[in-house]
Motif scaffolding. Structure first.
Motif, PDB file in Angstrom:
ATOM      1  N   ARG A 219       0.837  -1.203   0.000  1.00  0.00           N
ATOM      2  CA  ARG A 219       0.000   0.000   0.000  1.00  0.00           C
ATOM      3  C   ARG A 219       0.874   1.257   0.000  1.00  0.00           C
TER       4      ARG A 219
ATOM      5  N   GLY B  34       2.494   1.727  -3.300  1.00  0.00           N
ATOM      6  CA  GLY B  34       1.543   1.874  -4.394  1.00  0.00           C
ATOM      7  C   GLY B  34       1.667   0.797  -5.458  1.00  0.00           C
TER       8      GLY B  34
ATOM      9  N   ARG C 209      -7.274  -0.907 -10.928  1.00  0.00           N
ATOM     10  CA  ARG C 209      -8.001  -0.717  -9.679  1.00  0.00           C
ATOM     11  C   ARG C 209      -8.183   0.776  -9.421  1.00  0.00           C
TER      12      ARG C 209
ATOM     13  N   MET D 193      -9.137   4.248  -7.680  1.00  0.00           N
ATOM     14  CA  MET D 193      -9.123   4.733  -6.297  1.00  0.00           C
ATOM     15  C   MET D 193      -9.965   5.998  -6.253  1.00  0.00           C
ATOM     16  N   ARG D 194     -10.548   6.286  -5.104  1.00  0.00           N
ATOM     17  CA  ARG D 194     -11.261   7.550  -4.907  1.00  0.00           C
ATOM     18  C   ARG D 194     -10.434   8.365  -3.927  1.00  0.00           C
ATOM     19  N   ARG D 195      -9.977   9.527  -4.379  1.00  0.00           N
ATOM     20  CA  ARG D 195      -9.202  10.424  -3.516  1.00  0.00           C
ATOM     21  C   ARG D 195      -9.611  11.854  -3.798  1.00  0.00           C
TER      22      ARG D 195
ATOM     23  N   THR E 106     -11.817  10.223  -9.152  1.00  0.00           N
ATOM     24  CA  THR E 106     -11.582   8.809  -9.425  1.00  0.00           C
ATOM     25  C   THR E 106     -10.250   8.741 -10.155  1.00  0.00           C
TER      26      THR E 106
ATOM     27  N   TYR F 295      -1.717   8.171 -15.072  1.00  0.00           N
ATOM     28  CA  TYR F 295      -3.013   7.980 -14.427  1.00  0.00           C
ATOM     29  C   TYR F 295      -4.122   8.418 -15.377  1.00  0.00           C
TER      30      TYR F 295
END
Length: 192
Positions: free
Chosen positions: A61, A64, A84, A86-88, A92, A106
């Motif tokens: 984690r 990353g 996968r 991610m929500r940050r 999204t 990204y």
């Protein structure tokens, strides 16, 4: 434990060390991030301690990377890429690269205007390049403001205060390249 399992675990230490060095993180920083002691991390990296799942999960984690990358799990024969999201910060984010260090790619989806978690400008080390795939974005850089649509791109030093968000009632999708060490994306035309 069989020979294959021993070989897989034997390589974990060097991979952990390489990931930490590529991120420019100290053992003390990584210890604070993972809850493991610096001594334990050092022994894992030097191969003097056999890693457990409870140690590998926070390390994967923090770096990353998928757990499979830490243990160099053999391929399953499935050619599909399992991204996968991610929500940050209300965004999204889909990581497209799976390695530590260097320029990272990204796909980022910004929520419709008015639904952003913040409109506060930020600054941090690094260099960013983005390309608008869908929608329209409002891009604030220092004292300037721009609106970009599909097919348009921008690049900037992230130490300059900036903010990116959807410009209208539709989400905006961007392809983003980010180099934490300030690496720039080099684009060149290929001759036919």
């Amino acid at each position: 434990m069989g020979k294959v399992e021993e070989d897989v675990l034997a390589g974990v230490g060097s991979r952990l060390h390489a990931l930490r060095r590529a991120r420019g993180t100290t053992l003390a920083d990584l210890a604070a991030e993972t809850g493991l002691t610096a001594s334990t991390l050092s022994r894992l990296e030097n191969g003097k301690l056999r890693p457990t799942l409870e140690q590998l999960l926070p390390l994967a984690r923090a770096h990353g990377v998928p757990l499979d990358d830490l243990v160099a799990a053999p391929p399953t024969g499935d050619p599909r890429i399992h991204l996968r999201p991610m929500r940050r910060f209300g965004l999204t984010i889909v990581p497209l690269t799976r390695r530590a260090g260097g320029v990272q790619a990204y796909k980022v989806v910004y929520p419709p205007a008015g639904r952003a978690a913040t409109t506060e400008m930020q600054s941090h080390d690094g260099y960013e390049w983005f390309y608008v795939l869908n929608g329209h974005v409002r891009f604030r850089l220092g004292e300037q403001e721009y609106e970009l649509g599909p097919g348009e791109a921008a690049e900037f030093d992230t130490r300059t205060p900036h903010w990116i968000g959807s410009a209208d009632a539709q989400p905006a999708e961007l392809l983003t390249l980010f180099g934490v060490q300030g690496e720039r994306a080099h684009l060149s035309a290929l001759a036919p």
